[in-house]
Design an enzyme around this catalytic site. Structure first.
Site, short mmCIF file in Angstrom:
data_model
loop_
_atom_site.label_atom_id
_atom_site.label_comp_id
_atom_site.label_asym_id
_atom_site.label_seq_id
_atom_site.Cartn_x
_atom_site.Cartn_y
_atom_site.Cartn_z
N TYR A 107 0.85 -1.20 0.00
CA TYR A 107 0.00 0.00 0.00
C TYR A 107 0.89 1.25 0.00
CZ TYR A 107 -4.46 -2.36 1.37
OH TYR A 107 -5.60 -3.11 1.44
N ARG B 76 -3.28 -11.89 1.58
CA ARG B 76 -4.75 -11.95 1.40
C ARG B 76 -5.31 -13.30 1.81
NH1 ARG B 76 -6.30 -6.80 1.47
NH2 ARG B 76 -5.01 -5.57 0.06
N GLU C 280 -16.28 -5.99 7.04
CA GLU C 280 -15.10 -6.78 6.67
C GLU C 280 -15.44 -8.25 6.93
OE1 GLU C 280 -11.19 -5.19 7.79
OE2 GLU C 280 -10.62 -7.19 8.47
C1 3EB Z 1 -7.51 -4.08 3.93
O1 3EB Z 1 -7.74 -4.88 3.02
C2 3EB Z 1 -8.53 -3.98 5.02
O2 3EB Z 1 -3.83 -4.95 9.25
O3 3EB Z 1 -3.86 -7.10 9.56
C3 3EB Z 1 -7.66 -6.46 6.44
C4 3EB Z 1 -6.98 -7.58 6.92
C5 3EB Z 1 -7.24 -5.20 6.83
C6 3EB Z 1 -5.90 -7.44 7.78
C7 3EB Z 1 -4.31 -6.06 9.06
C8 3EB Z 1 -6.16 -5.07 7.70
C9 3EB Z 1 -5.49 -6.18 8.16
O4 3EB Z 1 -6.49 -3.36 3.95
C10 3EB Z 1 -7.96 -3.96 6.36
#
Ligand code: 3EB
Length: 343
Positions: free
Chosen positions: A206, A219, A325
């Site tokens: 990111y 993921r 989520e």
């Molecule tokens: C995202 O996709 C949403 O910081 O461990 C999802 C899964 C999210 C894990 C983490 C954060 C985390 O960015 C947020």
């Protein structure tokens, strides 16, 4: 609800399901590895296998997430870590007192390092899945936001232990209203494979606008037990590329989130073999920022994943513009892999 396939020959290594039976009754079984209870308290239970996670269930009675091993479990405590293990799988949990607030990042760093060191010392090959439930995750502005500080502490600990982005496991990070954080994990001796979603930028890539340290997670993570595979899907939300989609629009976020879950599962199928269909979703854990969204969320989730047991918990999502989520647990079915399945 057991996820065991009725017609299988092998005993699965690990199963997960939801139960509303009393905790003491569930913990009486010697094959229970971990019992994660819903509710507003975030603290260890008196049995080292029992975790109070701080997130209330919003769809009926208090709910327990029950993890069963294929055989008897050994459990104990080591410093601040509660652990339990059986035949190649290990659960470990720790609760962090983050006071004073300026120590939050250091407290997360220390706790993560202790957990990762514990797993390494016990000679588990890999972390399969991490769950992070934090107090007031969206408190603080800009880079002082508690989620962003958490990401810094977590990333420093992974660096210390020699983890690269390619070895980050599936995870989720949600907020609650109690005073301590819980971090719990599943580790395995069997090999794991981490999977990314082609529709989403890898979270560990990111851009800077989301904080000084990118979130450290994959993921999805597949673990190949002897003769079966399970897929742990990370908290999945309405993000495409790196951008939130449908801010303020629940129906749009649900559609994007469910599409992301499908895309991750499809990628898992391709990745496991060029002609394999996607693994089948077995269990869902749904987090809602607003309890009042329950009916709409449940309707969309049930329509998309009919018959799949789901828990609905109140939790703050780490980006303020996200309303929902969803975590998933999936498996390849017996005929696809010619083997037994763990849930
Ligand atoms: C995202 O996709 C949403 O910081 O461990 C999802 C899964 C999210 C894990 C983490 C954060 C985390 O960015 C947020």
């Amino acid at each position: 609800m057991s996820l065991t396939e009725p017609a299988l020959h092998h005993r699965p290594t690990l199963e997960c399901g939801y139960s509303t039976r009393p905790a003491a009754e569930l913990l009486a079984r010697d094959d229970v590895l971990a019992l994660v209870s819903s509710g507003s308290g975030c603290r260890p239970g008196s049995d080292p296998r029992h975790y109070h996670c701080g997130l209330p269930s919003i769809a009926g009675a208090p709910l327990h997430e029950v993890w069963h091993a294929g055989g008897p479990v050994t459990a104990g405590r080591d410093g601040d870590i509660s652990w339990s293990c059986s035949e190649g799988v290990l659960f470990a949990a720790t609760w962090i007192d983050e006071h004073p607030p300026q120590r939050q990042e250091a407290a997360v760093h220390d706790a993560y390092r202790a957990l990762l060191q514990f797993v390494a010392r016990r000679q588990y090959n890999a972390i399969v899945r991490l769950w992070n439930y934090l107090p007031h995750i969206n408190q603080g502005e800009g880079d002082s936001e508690r989620y962003r500080r958490f990401c810094l502490g977590r990333q420093r600990a992974f660096n210390d232990l020699g983890f690269s982005a390619a070895s980050y496991p599936a995870a989720c990070a949600l907020g609650h209203q109690d005073s301590r954080s819980i971090i719990y994990l599943l580790a395995a001796r069997d090999p794991v494979t981490h999977i990314e979603n082609p529709l989403q930028q890898s979270a560990y890539h990111y851009p800077r606008q989301y904080g000084p340290a990118s979130p450290s997670f994959a993921r999805a993570t597949r673990v190949d037990w002897a003769g079966s595979s399970a897929v742990f899907v990370s908290g999945t939300a309405s993000i495409l590329g790196h951008e939130t989609r449908h801010a303020g629009n629940l129906a749009g976020q649900l559609q994007t989130t469910l599409g992301n879950l499908d895309a991750v599962l499809a990628r898992c199928g391709e990745q496991a073999g060029p002609h394999l269909p996607p693994p089948r979703m077995n269990l869902l854990k749904v987090y809602l920022r607003h309890a009042s969204d329950l009916a709409a969320v449940r309707d969309a989730v049930q329509r998309h994943f009919p018959q799949v047991p789901a828990a609905y918990l109140r939790g703050d999502i780490c980006r303020r513009d996200l309303l929902v989520e969803i975590d998933g647990l999936a498996s390849f079915t017996a005929c696809e892999q010619g083997a037994a399945i763990a849930g």
